[in-house]
Scaffold this motif. Structure first.
Motif, PDB file in Angstrom:
ATOM      1  N   PRO A 173      -4.307   3.541  -3.886  1.00  0.00           N
ATOM      2  CA  PRO A 173      -4.349   2.456  -2.748  1.00  0.00           C
ATOM      3  C   PRO A 173      -4.357   1.116  -3.061  1.00  0.00           C
ATOM      4  O   PRO A 173      -4.705   0.854  -4.080  1.00  0.00           O
ATOM      5  CB  PRO A 173      -5.661   2.910  -1.878  1.00  0.00           C
ATOM      6  N   VAL A 174      -3.738   0.182  -2.152  1.00  0.00           N
ATOM      7  CA  VAL A 174      -3.681  -1.153  -2.488  1.00  0.00           C
ATOM      8  C   VAL A 174      -5.269  -1.725  -2.605  1.00  0.00           C
ATOM      9  O   VAL A 174      -5.638  -2.659  -3.501  1.00  0.00           O
ATOM     10  CB  VAL A 174      -3.219  -2.114  -1.408  1.00  0.00           C
ATOM     11  N   ASP A 210       0.840  -1.092   0.088  1.00  0.00           N
ATOM     12  CA  ASP A 210      -0.153   0.073  -0.016  1.00  0.00           C
ATOM     13  C   ASP A 210       0.735   1.075  -0.100  1.00  0.00           C
ATOM     14  O   ASP A 210       0.432   2.176  -0.730  1.00  0.00           O
ATOM     15  CB  ASP A 210      -0.991  -0.115   1.289  1.00  0.00           C
TER      16      ASP A 210
END
Length: 159
Positions: A45-46, A35
């Motif tokens: 974002p992841v 992330d």
């Protein structure tokens, strides 16, 4: 004088507890690492990457409901992520050819380009702490464990 706190070791725990702790620790640690790398390099974002990963591996557009069942995100989270990705021009929503009530999601050309770059970043972030440390047998064992655990999802009632 307060006694010095001792660090728990595998010998202090039942094997199943240590294995569970290891799964939690590894998942949390690796996810945070990825992330940070994806957010820093791509402002991605992841959770967004996860949705893009599922889309990138599908040869055709994916029904939004399937994304909700496939990812580790809730359906409402998937909807918010798809909205954000669409806002950045990385995914497109199209009416489903199979079901007029639903939409399908696919990566745009820009989405495929960003995904390829982000995937390279993910691999670089994981290499020193995961893929460079594990051999093919380790990875196969982890895959087997994951498949066993995933196979019971939905078949065992939650406590």
């Amino acid at each position: 004088m307060t006694p010095k706190a001792k660090k728990l070791t595998q010998a202090d725990m039942p094997e199943a507890d240590f294995a569970f702790y290891g799964l939690v620790w590894a998942g949390t640690t690796l996810t945070e690492r990825v992330d940070r790398a994806l957010t820093k390099a791509h402002d991605l974002p992841v959770s967004w990457f996860e949705v893009m990963l599922w889309l990138a591996t599908s040869p055709e557009p994916v029904p939004a409901s399937v994304l909700g069942n496939s990812t580790m995100l809730s359906r409402s989270q998937v909807s918010r992520v798809v909205d954000a990705l669409q806002g950045r021009g990385l995914v497109a929503r199209t009416p489903s050819a199979r079901d007029a009530r639903s939409v399908e999601v696919s990566l745009t050309e820009e989405g495929r380009r960003v995904f390829a770059e982000a995937d390279a970043t993910r691999r670089e972030a994981l290499a020193p702490v995961f893929t460079d440390l594990l051999d093919a047998q380790d990875l196969a064992a982890l895959g087997a464990v994951w498949r066993k655990l995933k196979a019971v999802k939905g078949k065992v009632a939650a406590p």
